[in-house]
Design a protein around this motif. Structure first.
Motif: not given
Length: 176
Positions: A29, A33-34, A37-38, A43
């Motif tokens: 995850v 997110n980095d 891609n959320t 998140t």
């Protein structure tokens, strides 16, 4: 399975692997997110989701979990089931099948082909069970990179679906 050339060993997983699997999911995850891609897994780390630890416990007790270890450290997991999640919009196959419910690698082990090793193991386990069909579903967003990953591993796209606004793709592989 013991792959001595790469130091990878695949073993059956179980409830004691829950902390390691949650850590794998949390790392994925964060990594997604980095990269912006959320949408795929949201998140919030799995370990902090109200249903996250319970879901992992169910995967490790009600399904067929496999853990890929690198030099004795749990590094990736694959969970097989006899079909898709009954709550999903995906219909069971009209024949016996094995279904990949989860495939995740801890990001610190990225690039070591652990997902590939686990998918090959899933094919072998499906064959050993006398089952001719292995299926998986995945997130179809983000330019289809995950779909392409499974296609590179012998799967063929079969049907698309929406889970709310989440775009998904079902893929299948015949196991002879």
């Amino acid at each position: 399975m013991d792959d001595t050339t790469s130091g990878i060993q695949i073993r059956r997983g179980g409830p004691a692997d829950a902390p390691a699997v949650l850590d794998m999911l949390d790392s994925a995850v964060l990594w997604m997110n980095d990269r912006g891609n959320t949408e795929q897994w949201g998140t919030t780390p799995f370990s902090e989701l109200p249903q996250g630890p319970e879901l992992v416990d169910r995967y490790l007790t009600e399904n067929l979990p496999y853990i890929a270890e690198v030099d004795g450290t749990p590094a990736a997991t694959l969970v097989l089931d006899s079909g898709p999640n009954p709550k999903s919009p995906i219909a069971p196959a009209k024949e016996p099948e094995r279904y990949v419910r989860l495939l995740v690698t801890h990001r610190r082990f990225a690039g070591q082909e652990l997902g590939s090793a686990l998918l090959a193991h899933a094919v072998e386990e499906t064959r050993r069970a006398g089952v001719g069909l292995l299926r998986v579903d995945c997130w179809a967003g983000g330019g289809g990179e995950l779909v392409a990953y499974y296609e590179r591993h012998g799967f063929t796209s079969t049907e698309t679906f929406l889970a709310g606004t989440w775009p998904g793709q079902v893929l299948a592989q015949r196991v002879g």
